[in-house]
Design a protein around this motif. Structure first.
Motif, mmCIF file in Angstrom:
data_model
loop_
_atom_site.group_PDB
_atom_site.id
_atom_site.type_symbol
_atom_site.label_atom_id
_atom_site.label_comp_id
_atom_site.label_asym_id
_atom_site.label_seq_id
_atom_site.Cartn_x
_atom_site.Cartn_y
_atom_site.Cartn_z
ATOM 1 N N ASN A 224 12.461 -41.704 -10.914
ATOM 2 C CA ASN A 224 13.817 -41.517 -10.399
ATOM 3 C C ASN A 224 14.202 -42.603 -9.392
ATOM 4 O OD1 ASN A 224 16.298 -39.744 -10.098
ATOM 5 N ND2 ASN A 224 15.575 -39.827 -7.980
ATOM 6 N N ASP A 225 13.388 -42.804 -8.355
ATOM 7 C CA ASP A 225 13.729 -43.794 -7.331
ATOM 8 C C ASP A 225 13.782 -45.193 -7.920
ATOM 9 O OD1 ASP A 225 13.857 -41.759 -5.488
ATOM 10 O OD2 ASP A 225 11.877 -42.152 -4.619
ATOM 11 N N LEU A 230 17.239 -49.792 -9.593
ATOM 12 C CA LEU A 230 17.726 -50.747 -10.588
ATOM 13 C C LEU A 230 19.239 -50.641 -10.747
ATOM 14 C CD1 LEU A 230 14.997 -50.342 -13.381
ATOM 15 C CD2 LEU A 230 15.241 -52.247 -11.787
ATOM 16 N N LYS A 231 19.741 -49.423 -10.721
ATOM 17 C CA LYS A 231 21.183 -49.229 -10.870
ATOM 18 C C LYS A 231 21.940 -49.699 -9.631
ATOM 19 C CE LYS A 231 20.873 -45.459 -14.236
ATOM 20 N NZ LYS A 231 21.159 -44.045 -14.556
ATOM 21 N N ARG A 232 21.386 -49.434 -8.449
ATOM 22 C CA ARG A 232 22.040 -49.875 -7.210
ATOM 23 C C ARG A 232 22.096 -51.388 -7.124
ATOM 24 N NH1 ARG A 232 19.668 -45.250 -4.720
ATOM 25 N NH2 ARG A 232 17.739 -46.421 -4.341
ATOM 26 N N GLU A 237 21.496 -53.986 -17.898
ATOM 27 C CA GLU A 237 20.838 -52.912 -18.640
ATOM 28 C C GLU A 237 19.677 -53.393 -19.517
ATOM 29 O OE1 GLU A 237 19.857 -50.204 -21.796
ATOM 30 O OE2 GLU A 237 20.964 -52.079 -22.077
ATOM 31 N N PRO A 238 19.802 -54.503 -20.253
ATOM 32 C CA PRO A 238 18.655 -54.948 -21.063
ATOM 33 C C PRO A 238 17.426 -55.259 -20.203
ATOM 34 C CG PRO A 238 20.669 -56.021 -21.791
ATOM 35 C CD PRO A 238 20.999 -55.330 -20.508
ATOM 36 N N ALA A 240 16.856 -53.885 -17.203
ATOM 37 C CA ALA A 240 16.406 -52.615 -16.630
ATOM 38 C C ALA A 240 15.535 -51.835 -17.609
ATOM 39 C CB ALA A 240 17.618 -51.785 -16.208
ATOM 40 N N ARG A 241 15.956 -51.760 -18.862
ATOM 41 C CA ARG A 241 15.169 -50.982 -19.822
ATOM 42 C C ARG A 241 13.811 -51.625 -20.066
ATOM 43 N NH1 ARG A 241 19.169 -52.819 -24.046
ATOM 44 N NH2 ARG A 241 18.083 -54.385 -25.288
ATOM 45 N N LYS A 242 13.744 -52.977 -19.990
ATOM 46 C CA LYS A 242 12.452 -53.650 -20.122
ATOM 47 C C LYS A 242 11.550 -53.316 -18.934
ATOM 48 C CE LYS A 242 10.132 -58.128 -20.255
ATOM 49 N NZ LYS A 242 9.206 -57.701 -19.172
ATOM 50 N N LEU A 243 12.100 -53.340 -17.734
ATOM 51 C CA LEU A 243 11.306 -53.059 -16.535
ATOM 52 C C LEU A 243 10.814 -51.616 -16.529
ATOM 53 C CD1 LEU A 243 13.489 -54.939 -13.873
ATOM 54 C CD2 LEU A 243 11.249 -55.635 -14.768
ATOM 55 N N ILE A 244 11.653 -50.696 -16.983
ATOM 56 C CA ILE A 244 11.243 -49.289 -17.071
ATOM 57 C C ILE A 244 10.119 -49.139 -18.092
ATOM 58 C CG2 ILE A 244 11.995 -46.977 -17.756
ATOM 59 C CD1 ILE A 244 14.820 -47.821 -16.685
ATOM 60 N N THR A 245 10.282 -49.789 -19.236
ATOM 61 C CA THR A 245 9.244 -49.744 -20.267
ATOM 62 C C THR A 245 7.940 -50.336 -19.753
ATOM 63 O OG1 THR A 245 10.959 -49.937 -21.975
ATOM 64 C CG2 THR A 245 8.686 -50.331 -22.653
#
Length: 268
Positions: A224-225, A230-232, A237-238, A240-245
């Motif tokens: 969550n944090d 990432l959103k703040r 988005e591309p 962000a999704r890589k970093l989350i993965t």
């Protein structure tokens, strides 16, 4: 299609039925889920030498997470029996309950090649995913919608049956699901060893009995944090999704090392 990916059977009719299931759909789904759940439990629990480590993490996430909070389980993919097989370790009230069991993406060119097969997998709560057309497709959209409803979604982030068992980069679809879910999901990594001995990936594709299977449930990931940061920061988005993965992949492969050691100790 513009992507050049061959779709041998039209799967468009499946998505509306999965998106807004009817009463008849639920009745048929309950029948299929019960049938498959009992088969998985008999084969994996009664007829195999299966050991589950940290099983309470899975049962807690499935049954006791706060109302409305989605669950995303991620696991390696070594056999076509991984799903539904691994869910055979769950209590019967979950594995045979269509309102409790997971949604799972399944390859369109394997599971959805004709109507009868498509109906079976559809009622088994499988979502047809088209490999090779990227993260912006109906399967991922539908997984995000199911997460918005607080449901459980299972993902094989390797994106295929990894028969060579090489360490490969995880597909970014799971990162998109986490990033775009209206409510942050619990992400639960899992690793298993031995499923490809229960159903080998070679002809004649027959189930084998008495095989050693090791399933290890990792620590739930609280992203969550990290996602909110990432959103703040307005990370594209591309990216962000890589970093989350990448975050998920780090925990995923650490769990692999742990599970392989546990499995080796059992089979020696």
């Amino acid at each position: 299609m513009a992507s050049g990916v061959d779709i041998p059977y039209d799967i468009a009719w499946i998505f509306p039925r999965l998106r807004t299931p009817s009463i008849l759909w639920y009745i048929a789904s309950q029948f299929v889920v019960t049938l498959v759940g009992i088969f998985s439990k008999i084969l994996l629990v009664a007829l195999s030498q299966t050991k589950v480590y940290n099983k309470d993490r899975l049962t807690t996430a499935v049954a006791k997470r706060p109302r409305g909070v989605p669950l995303i389980t991620v696991s390696n993919h070594h056999s076509c029996f991984d799903d539904p097989g691994i869910w055979g370790v769950l209590p019967i009230r979950y594995v045979c309950n269509t309102l409790r069991i997971r949604w799972s993406m399944a390859a369109h060119d394997i599971c959805f090649t004709r109507k009868l097969h498509s109906m079976f997998f559809m009622f088994g709560k499988c979502i047809p995913v088209v490999r090779g057309i990227g993260v912006y497709q109906e399967a991922i959209n539908l997984c995000i919608e199911k997460c918005a409803m607080g449901h459980w979604v299972h993902v094989f982030p390797e994106g295929k049956v990894n028969m060579t068992k090489e360490e490969i980069r995880l597909k970014w679809g799971v990162g998109r699901i986490v990033y775009e879910s209206p409510r942050m999901p619990i992400v639960l990594p899992m690793w298993h060893e031995g499923m490809d001995s229960v159903l080998p990936n070679v002809e004649p594709y027959m189930f084998k009995l008495g095989k050693n299977v090791t399933i290890n449930i990792g620590e739930p990931l609280d992203l969550n944090d990290y996602v909110q940061d990432l959103k703040r920061q307005q990370v594209p988005e591309p990216v962000a999704r890589k970093l989350i993965t990448d975050k998920i992949q780090e925990a995923f492969y650490a769990l692999r090392i742990e599970t392989e050691k546990l499995h080796e100790e059992r089979v020696q």
